[in-house]
Scaffold this motif. Structure first.
Motif, PDB file in Angstrom:
ATOM      1  N   VAL A  39      -4.952   8.496 -14.143  1.00  0.00           N
ATOM      2  CA  VAL A  39      -4.487   7.694 -15.278  1.00  0.00           C
ATOM      3  C   VAL A  39      -3.015   7.315 -15.085  1.00  0.00           C
ATOM      4  N   ASP A  61      -8.366   3.577 -15.396  1.00  0.00           N
ATOM      5  CA  ASP A  61      -8.970   3.785 -16.701  1.00  0.00           C
ATOM      6  C   ASP A  61      -9.454   5.227 -16.818  1.00  0.00           C
ATOM      7  N   ARG A  62      -9.144   5.877 -17.940  1.00  0.00           N
ATOM      8  CA  ARG A  62      -9.487   7.284 -18.134  1.00  0.00           C
ATOM      9  C   ARG A  62     -10.994   7.517 -18.059  1.00  0.00           C
TER      10      ARG A  62
END
Length: 106
Positions: free
Chosen positions: A67, A72-73
């Motif tokens: 991250v 994107d997490r």
């Protein structure tokens, strides 16, 4: 001093990279990615044989690192779990053909 045309610079860079990769292959020198894959395999393997907290901690560290790099997490979590699931199923990275004991490239 005149600058080289863009195409000439790009071709010189490409040639440098080809020569660099050939030297690395001839020297059998591992890349940063090769080292990272071994470390990841070792860490996941250790985490899978220990308490679940170890795997959760490893997940947290890896996800946060990705991250911080701009990934994107949710996508990072998905990829991490995909790799862990593969290891649980006995998966391993493919060996590089030129590093096989008999030295075959095939």
């Amino acid at each position: 001093m005149a600058r080289k045309p863009r195409e000439k610079r790009l071709e010189e860079r490409a040639e440098y990279q080809r020569a660099y990769r050939a030297r690395q292959k001839a020297e059998r020198k591992p890349s940063r990615d090769d080292v990272a894959r071994v470390v990841l395999r070792w860490e996941i393997g250790r985490a899978l044989t220990m308490e679940n907290r170890k795997l959760e901690r490893l997940e947290r560290v890896v996800i946060e690192g990705l991250v911080e790099q701009g990934f994107d997490r949710d996508a990072a979590k998905h990829r991490f779990h995909e790799i862990v699931d593969r290891y649980e199923d006995g998966w391993n990275f493919r060996l590089k053909p030129h590093l096989r004991p008999n030295g075959d490239d095939a």
